[in-house]
Scaffold this motif. Structure first.
Motif, PDB file in Angstrom:
ATOM      1  N   GLN A   1       0.828  -1.209   0.000  1.00  0.00           N
ATOM      2  CA  GLN A   1       0.000   0.000   0.000  1.00  0.00           C
ATOM      3  C   GLN A   1       0.864   1.262   0.000  1.00  0.00           C
ATOM      4  OE1 GLN A   1      -3.348  -0.036   2.892  1.00  0.00           O
ATOM      5  NE2 GLN A   1      -2.940  -2.226   3.104  1.00  0.00           N
ATOM      6  N   LEU A   2       1.934   1.247   0.759  1.00  0.00           N
ATOM      7  CA  LEU A   2       2.804   2.420   0.819  1.00  0.00           C
ATOM      8  C   LEU A   2       3.508   2.642  -0.516  1.00  0.00           C
ATOM      9  CD1 LEU A   2       3.674   4.635   2.674  1.00  0.00           C
ATOM     10  CD2 LEU A   2       5.428   3.140   3.639  1.00  0.00           C
ATOM     11  N   ARG A   3       3.923   1.567  -1.136  1.00  0.00           N
ATOM     12  CA  ARG A   3       4.563   1.664  -2.453  1.00  0.00           C
ATOM     13  C   ARG A   3       3.598   2.264  -3.475  1.00  0.00           C
ATOM     14  NH1 ARG A   3       5.154  -1.636  -7.015  1.00  0.00           N
ATOM     15  NH2 ARG A   3       7.248  -1.728  -7.917  1.00  0.00           N
ATOM     16  N   GLU A   4       2.350   1.783  -3.466  1.00  0.00           N
ATOM     17  CA  GLU A   4       1.352   2.310  -4.402  1.00  0.00           C
ATOM     18  C   GLU A   4       1.110   3.792  -4.139  1.00  0.00           C
ATOM     19  OE1 GLU A   4      -0.540   0.495  -6.915  1.00  0.00           O
ATOM     20  OE2 GLU A   4       1.208  -0.763  -6.590  1.00  0.00           O
ATOM     21  N   ALA A   5       1.067   4.184  -2.867  1.00  0.00           N
ATOM     22  CA  ALA A   5       0.826   5.586  -2.526  1.00  0.00           C
ATOM     23  C   ALA A   5       1.960   6.472  -3.021  1.00  0.00           C
ATOM     24  CB  ALA A   5       0.662   5.731  -1.012  1.00  0.00           C
ATOM     25  N   LEU A   6       3.202   6.026  -2.841  1.00  0.00           N
ATOM     26  CA  LEU A   6       4.335   6.819  -3.303  1.00  0.00           C
ATOM     27  C   LEU A   6       4.335   6.966  -4.817  1.00  0.00           C
ATOM     28  CD1 LEU A   6       7.154   5.443  -0.958  1.00  0.00           C
ATOM     29  CD2 LEU A   6       6.195   7.752  -0.957  1.00  0.00           C
ATOM     30  N   LEU A   7       4.017   5.885  -5.514  1.00  0.00           N
ATOM     31  CA  LEU A   7       3.985   5.954  -6.974  1.00  0.00           C
ATOM     32  C   LEU A   7       2.856   6.860  -7.453  1.00  0.00           C
ATOM     33  CD1 LEU A   7       4.675   2.233  -7.924  1.00  0.00           C
ATOM     34  CD2 LEU A   7       6.199   4.183  -8.250  1.00  0.00           C
ATOM     35  N   ASP A   8       1.714   6.799  -6.766  1.00  0.00           N
ATOM     36  CA  ASP A   8       0.576   7.627  -7.154  1.00  0.00           C
ATOM     37  C   ASP A   8       0.865   9.116  -6.973  1.00  0.00           C
ATOM     38  OD1 ASP A   8      -1.355   6.056  -8.208  1.00  0.00           O
ATOM     39  OD2 ASP A   8      -2.450   5.722  -6.342  1.00  0.00           O
ATOM     40  N   ARG A   9       1.543   9.430  -5.900  1.00  0.00           N
ATOM     41  CA  ARG A   9       1.581  10.828  -5.466  1.00  0.00           C
ATOM     42  C   ARG A   9       2.794  11.608  -5.927  1.00  0.00           C
ATOM     43  NH1 ARG A   9      -0.657   9.548   0.693  1.00  0.00           N
ATOM     44  NH2 ARG A   9      -2.610   8.590  -0.028  1.00  0.00           N
ATOM     45  N   HIS A  10       3.710  10.970  -6.609  1.00  0.00           N
ATOM     46  CA  HIS A  10       4.917  11.680  -7.025  1.00  0.00           C
ATOM     47  C   HIS A  10       5.203  11.434  -8.497  1.00  0.00           C
ATOM     48  CE1 HIS A  10       5.979  12.753  -2.883  1.00  0.00           C
ATOM     49  NE2 HIS A  10       5.562  11.537  -2.574  1.00  0.00           N
ATOM     50  N   GLY A  11       5.749  12.426  -9.148  1.00  0.00           N
ATOM     51  CA  GLY A  11       6.183  12.266 -10.532  1.00  0.00           C
ATOM     52  C   GLY A  11       5.073  12.479 -11.541  1.00  0.00           C
ATOM     53  N   THR A  12       5.406  12.208 -12.795  1.00  0.00           N
ATOM     54  CA  THR A  12       4.467  12.425 -13.898  1.00  0.00           C
ATOM     55  C   THR A  12       3.804  11.128 -14.316  1.00  0.00           C
ATOM     56  OG1 THR A  12       6.325  12.177 -15.423  1.00  0.00           O
ATOM     57  CG2 THR A  12       5.732  14.411 -14.793  1.00  0.00           C
ATOM     58  N   GLY A  13       3.752  10.143 -13.400  1.00  0.00           N
ATOM     59  CA  GLY A  13       3.246   8.824 -13.748  1.00  0.00           C
ATOM     60  C   GLY A  13       1.802   8.792 -14.194  1.00  0.00           C
ATOM     61  N   ARG A  14       0.984   9.775 -13.800  1.00  0.00           N
ATOM     62  CA  ARG A  14      -0.415   9.760 -14.224  1.00  0.00           C
ATOM     63  C   ARG A  14      -0.585  10.241 -15.658  1.00  0.00           C
ATOM     64  NH1 ARG A  14      -4.945   8.859 -11.941  1.00  0.00           N
ATOM     65  NH2 ARG A  14      -6.050  10.428 -13.163  1.00  0.00           N
ATOM     66  N   VAL A  15       0.340  11.056 -16.134  1.00  0.00           N
ATOM     67  CA  VAL A  15       0.186  11.586 -17.490  1.00  0.00           C
ATOM     68  C   VAL A  15       1.167  10.965 -18.470  1.00  0.00           C
ATOM     69  CG1 VAL A  15      -0.789  13.793 -16.796  1.00  0.00           C
ATOM     70  CG2 VAL A  15       1.682  13.540 -16.903  1.00  0.00           C
ATOM     71  N   MET A  16       2.116  10.192 -17.970  1.00  0.00           N
ATOM     72  CA  MET A  16       3.122   9.618 -18.862  1.00  0.00           C
ATOM     73  C   MET A  16       3.397   8.170 -18.484  1.00  0.00           C
ATOM     74  SD  MET A  16       6.998  10.922 -19.499  1.00  0.00           S
ATOM     75  CE  MET A  16       8.247   9.867 -20.219  1.00  0.00           C
ATOM     76  N   PHE A  17       3.403   7.309 -19.479  1.00  0.00           N
ATOM     77  CA  PHE A  17       3.702   5.903 -19.267  1.00  0.00           C
ATOM     78  C   PHE A  17       4.914   5.553 -20.113  1.00  0.00           C
ATOM     79  CE2 PHE A  17      -0.686   6.393 -18.165  1.00  0.00           C
ATOM     80  CZ  PHE A  17      -0.863   5.560 -17.077  1.00  0.00           C
ATOM     81  N   ARG A  18       5.951   5.108 -19.431  1.00  0.00           N
ATOM     82  CA  ARG A  18       7.178   4.762 -20.152  1.00  0.00           C
ATOM     83  C   ARG A  18       7.745   3.458 -19.630  1.00  0.00           C
ATOM     84  NH1 ARG A  18      10.759   6.057 -23.777  1.00  0.00           N
ATOM     85  NH2 ARG A  18      12.994   5.871 -23.445  1.00  0.00           N
ATOM     86  N   ASN A  19       7.728   2.459 -20.481  1.00  0.00           N
ATOM     87  CA  ASN A  19       8.363   1.180 -20.168  1.00  0.00           C
ATOM     88  C   ASN A  19       9.659   1.063 -20.963  1.00  0.00           C
ATOM     89  OD1 ASN A  19       6.483  -0.641 -18.456  1.00  0.00           O
ATOM     90  ND2 ASN A  19       5.104   0.298 -19.936  1.00  0.00           N
ATOM     91  N   SER A  20      10.675   0.553 -20.313  1.00  0.00           N
ATOM     92  CA  SER A  20      11.942   0.316 -21.002  1.00  0.00           C
ATOM     93  C   SER A  20      12.129  -1.175 -21.203  1.00  0.00           C
ATOM     94  CB  SER A  20      13.102   0.888 -20.188  1.00  0.00           C
ATOM     95  OG  SER A  20      13.255   0.145 -18.984  1.00  0.00           O
ATOM     96  N   ARG A  21      13.006  -1.534 -22.090  1.00  0.00           N
ATOM     97  CA  ARG A  21      13.252  -2.947 -22.379  1.00  0.00           C
ATOM     98  C   ARG A  21      13.834  -3.668 -21.171  1.00  0.00           C
ATOM     99  NH1 ARG A  21      14.491  -3.873 -28.461  1.00  0.00           N
ATOM    100  NH2 ARG A  21      13.240  -2.217 -29.371  1.00  0.00           N
ATOM    101  N   ARG A  22      14.671  -3.002 -20.447  1.00  0.00           N
ATOM    102  CA  ARG A  22      15.276  -3.669 -19.288  1.00  0.00           C
ATOM    103  C   ARG A  22      14.214  -3.926 -18.223  1.00  0.00           C
ATOM    104  NH1 ARG A  22      18.085   0.528 -15.198  1.00  0.00           N
ATOM    105  NH2 ARG A  22      16.356   1.994 -15.090  1.00  0.00           N
TER     106      ARG A  22
END
Length: 987
Positions: A406-427
């Motif tokens: 739950q804490l990991r999900e909260a940190l990912l939700d609340r920081h960065g441009t993750g809601r407007v940008m999706f970027r997966n790398s090959r690695r």
């Protein structure tokens, strides 16, 4: 004499669509009927007229020719004509002769059709009930909209498509690295939005070179037919707006960006979604915006949903990346300087997430410093409570794991441009093939060597060479064949360059060699920088070796490019090699090929990666063999060293090419003739490369990778798709539906089925036209992926959606009459099987079906009114029923009119008792889904400005609309079957 009298109202048994008819005249031999609504007149034999008398009873609502309505209480007969008695719209008692009934009265409802003697086949009724059952089930499946397309179930693609398509008016940047499937993600999002009704119109803007590829991809993978619009097509519409020509419009960016008039027409249309491919080509700076950026900016300001696609969000620089985000949310991304500051804080958050994985309860342990790293980036009470749980030694492993998740999900939700940008790398995604670099050192031929030696001796000769050839620096050095061709006045340059260039003879040898070092048994993609080089190379292969290789370059039309690509892709009769100019390294997918020959090298690292990315894509099952013939001692060999030693450009994509080229591009051009300068340059490049990789791994890219695919969600979507893929009901339903709709299916073996129209096929089925061959299909996802010429049948395929829609939206099978032979039941008794259906009128964009799809309520009554629903199942009853001729069915219904009306009324009361529980369950489902999401986003908006206020307001409004719509749900009679018991001797 017959029973017909002028003025009576009858309907045609075979042409019910003609409406209500009036007897004009009749005698012993014929009867003439006028169908006023359709302005048709028919004459029938009096003895065998396919007509049914229309007679309404107590409780029916009828309409007069003058437009007012009546509820029938009673009737009387006057001179052979019925006179209806009842209350009008104002509650006044009045009379209405049947001759003055409205011609436009429709008999499409099950009750009206049954009581007027219109009955369908018994198997149609069965199919209607099963269609309603399956539609109810499928509409609630969480994979709806993602299960039908012809795609591999790749986790990150499914996660992104599911996450984005659930949002109100999604505005995101799809920025996966080359080969990870951005086009598939956009297609999945579009497909689901269309299927669920959350979008109806979309504008898709792509580079001209990719128009036909998008056209084919949307049709082949997603069964979406789009309108490809260009200037010629636009002019064909005259003064009309060409962008109104279809629901899905695909257009070239090059064409639209250069045409203000067409831009104004596009802006004048109502769109639900805008998709822009290769968005990194949109130029913007703080001082000025390029024409393409300005056009997209105006469209994005008017269109609610926006998808921008780019494989290089940052390689073009942080300013360019900020410009893309600014298109999505100009209020959030209004200051470039503030955006730079935010970027610096992402390192701390990424470190906190890594530290979180080391805290107690994890496999790696953790310490106080790790706890402090996490605490430094959170201040919300709920997150601090989760952190305390992790620190509590008395908490069990399951509590630790839940708190960490739950804490990991909260940190990912609340920081960065993750809601407007999706970027997966090959690695991050993994599963990509190995890249193998094969170098072929070749002696520098004298015509090239002569010029290079002069350049080394005379510093001023380079300026003269640039003027003489018209080429740019350093192209004049990197591409010696282009330089040779440009020196047209040199008497030594009489023979074509390909006559002496050792790279040509090397390629011919490899094409003829069937050993381990050769290409004789494989497809080969050859890429050269320039169009003239590509054309010359194709001519050389033909003249010197007898090899035919199509050329793919920017001078070809889109159709010609597609033909060249198709000829290369054909396994049986296609050519073994395709020669491309640099344009062949952007947008095209050649992953069926594993050999890539770089006849020369591009000067920009991004172009190098794009070349490799044509083969190295997700789904590639072979190692990528990269072949580079290099001229020893040439500037091209020095460029190769910079790529290999400075940034490991051939081993894997890293996304730092643009930054390195910005930093060292000018120095590289100067070092192409100086080995000592090149050594220094490679050392500096490598130092910056290593530094940027470390910075990237620590900062925002680390956050983006963690946020771009959440494995648990992705696996849940994949499981739901597999559930639909393996649905055993689908083949049974398909067989029954195809038979009833008149489609012939021939088993071809290997899980393949060829569908073609029969002479009796109902018109208008997708992909099936009378007189044509039809198509081959399969239910297997793997077989469909292996065969481009085979369609994949699923619950979402247009053919099944059309058949189901035709049944549920029309009258097909909503009445029937059948015979039941049973020794325990006296002959001559009737039962009514009533199927009611929830009716919840709501705008399609709400997709109310996810919470309350059309729901069937079945009521089975015997003649006495006893409820038998729970005692006799639908399937058990259907197996024991026998069909009856329509003429007999009409007679039976006519003889039991009054009792049938009573049973229909009783059935409505029985069904209404079920409605409250259906509505309550739907409200609970809706509130659990939307209230939780609304609470999450409201809390998130206080911490992450990427959550737009209009998104929250739209969600609140959607919840209120859904609440009202579900609360207003009513039941209506969808279908009715009359069952008559017969004796043992009956037929």
């Amino acid at each position: 004499m017959s029973d017909f009298s002028p003025g009576q109202r009858w309907i045609s048994d075979g042409e019910a669509e003609l409406g209500l008819g009036t007897i004009l005249s009749c005698d012993a031999r014929s009867v003439t009927v006028l169908f006023g609504a359709s302005q048709e007149t028919r004459t029938y034999s009096s003895r065998q007229a396919p007509l049914t008398r229309v007679a309404f009873g107590s409780g029916d609502r009828i309409q007069s020719a003058d437009g007012w309505q009546m509820r029938v209480d009673d009737s009387k007969e006057v001179g052979g004509l019925i006179v209806y008695i009842g209350e009008d719209d104002q509650g006044e008692l009045t009379e209405l002769p049947e001759a003055k009934l409205a011609d436009t009265m429709q008999f499409d409802q099950a009750r009206d059709r049954l009581l007027t003697g219109q009955v369908d086949r018994n198997d149609w009724f069965d199919l209607r009930f099963r269609t309603l059952h399956h539609f109810h089930r499928i509409e609630q499946n969480p994979a709806l909209g993602l299960a039908g397309p012809r795609i591999d179930l790749i986790p990150h693609q499914l996660y992104i498509a599911d996450e984005v398509s659930r949002r109100h008016a999604p505005r995101v940047l799809l920025a996966d690295e080359v080969g990870l499937g951005k086009t598939i993600e956009a297609g999945l999002i579009l497909h689901r939005l269309l299927l669920t009704g959350r979008a109806e119109r979309a504008l898709i803007l792509v580079p001209a070179s990719l128009c036909h590829q998008w056209l084919v991809e949307l049709l082949r993978r997603f069964a979406l037919e789009v309108t490809l619009l260009d200037e010629q097509q636009s002019q064909a519409h005259g003064a009309a707006n060409p962008f109104e020509a279809g629901q899905l419009i695909l257009a070239s960016q090059d064409w639209l960006f250069a045409n203000p008039h067409r831009q104004a027409q596009a802006l004048a249309c109502a769109w639900d979604l805008l998709i822009v491919d290769e968005a990194h080509h949109l130029d913007w700076s703080e001082e000025q915006a390029g024409p393409g950026y300005a056009c997209v900016g105006r469209l994005a300001a008017e269109i609610d949903g926006v998808l921008l696609l780019t494989a290089t969000p940052e390689q073009m620089g942080l300013t360019s990346h900020f410009a893309r985000l600014r298109l999505l949310d100009p209020d959030r991304y209004h200051s470039l300087e503030r955006f730079r500051e935010e970027e610096q804080g992402y390192v701390q958050v990424a470190e906190a997430i890594d530290a979180l994985e080391r805290l107690p309860g994890s496999s790696t342990g953790g310490d106080d410093a790790d706890r402090e790293r996490v605490a430094a980036v959170i201040d919300e009470p709920d997150s601090l409570a989760l952190l305390d749980t992790l620190a509590n030694p008395e908490a069990g492993d399951s509590q630790h794991a839940a708190a960490r998740s739950q804490l990991r999900e909260a940190l990912l939700d609340r920081h960065g441009t993750g809601r407007v940008m999706f970027r997966n790398s090959r690695r991050h995604v993994g599963g990509f093939p190995e890249r193998r670099l094969h170098l072929a050192p070749l002696a520098l031929p004298s015509p090239y060597r002569r010029v290079l030696r002069k350049l080394e001796r005379d510093e001023d000769y380079l300026d003269e060479l640039l003027i003489e050839t018209g080429l740019d620096h350093p192209d004049v050095l990197i591409y010696p064949d282009a330089m040779y061709q440009a020196l047209t006045d040199d008497p030594l340059n009489e023979e074509p360059w390909w006559q002496f260039d050792p790279r040509v003879s090397w390629l011919l040898e490899r094409l003829a060699d069937d050993g381990e070092q050769g290409f004789a048994n494989d497809k080969v993609l050859v890429i050269a920088h320039g169009r003239d080089t590509a054309q010359g190379l194709a001519e050389a292969l033909r003249v010197l070796g007898g090899f035919h290789a199509p050329v793919f370059h920017e001078g070809l039309s889109l159709v010609e490019r597609d033909r060249a690509a198709a000829a290369f892709a054909d396994d049986e009769d296609g050519c073994r090699a395709l020669i491309c100019s640099e344009i062949g390294s952007e947008g095209r997918n050649f992953q069926f090929c594993r050999h890539l020959v770089m006849f020369d090298l591009p000067q920009h690292p991004d172009q190098l990666e794009q070349r490799i990315g044509r083969l190295d894509r997700i789904g590639q099952r072979h190692a990528i063999e990269i072949h580079v013939p290099v001229l020893e001692g040439s500037p091209g060999e020095r460029l190769l060293r910079w790529y290999r030693e400075g940034m490991e450009a051939f081993s894997a994509p890293h996304g730092e090419g643009n930054a390195l080229f910005d930093a060292f591009g000018d120095a590289l051009a100067e070092a192409l003739l100086d080995d000592e300068s090149l050594d220094e340059l490679i050392a500096e490049t490598r130092a910056l490369f290593d530094s940027r990789l470390a910075e990237r791994d620590a900062g925002r890219n680390r956050l983006l990778e963690l946020n771009a695919c959440r494995p648990g969600r992705a696996e849940a979507v994949a499981d739901a798709i597999r559930e639909l893929d393996e649905d055993r009901a689908l083949p049974r339903y398909l067989d029954q539906a195809l038979d009833i709709f008149g489609v012939d299916g021939q088993e071809l073996g290997g899980g393949l089925l060829h569908l073609q129209p029969s002479p009796q096929m109902l018109d208008g089925l997708p992909g099936l036209v009378k007189g044509e061959d039809g198509f081959t299909a399969t239910l297997s996802r793997s077989r469909a992926l292996a065969r481009d010429d085979v369609q994949r049948l699923s619950w979402e395929h247009p053919l099944l959606r059309e058949m189901m829609g035709r049944i549920l939206d029309g009258t097909m099978g909503n009445t029937a009459l059948a015979l039941l032979k049973h020794p325990a039941i006296p002959a001559g008794r009737i039962m009514t099987e009533l199927v009611f259906r929830t009716h919840c009128p709501a705008p399609r964009r709400l997709h109310v079906n996810r919470f309350l799809p059309p729901t069937a309520v079945r009521v089975l009554l015997d003649e006495s009114g006893a409820v038998l629903t729970d005692k006799i199942s639908f399937t058990g009853l259907s197996k024991n029923l026998q069909k009856v001729k329509k003429a007999m069915a009409r007679d039976l219904i006519r003889s039991r009119h009054d009792r049938l009306r009573e049973l229909l009324t009783q059935g409505e009361l029985e069904a209404d008792r079920e409605l409250p529980s259906i509505v309550e369950a739907a409200q609970v489902r809706m509130r659990e889904s939307l209230d939780g999401e609304l609470a999450r986003l409201t809390a998130l908006a206080r911490l992450n400005p990427a959550v737009r206020e209009e998104e929250l307001e739209a969600l609140r409004h959607e919840r209120a609309e859904l609440d009202a719509a579900i609360d207003g749900t009513r039941l209506r009679l969808d279908a009715v079957r009359v069952i008559v018991t017969v004796g043992e001797e009956a037929r």
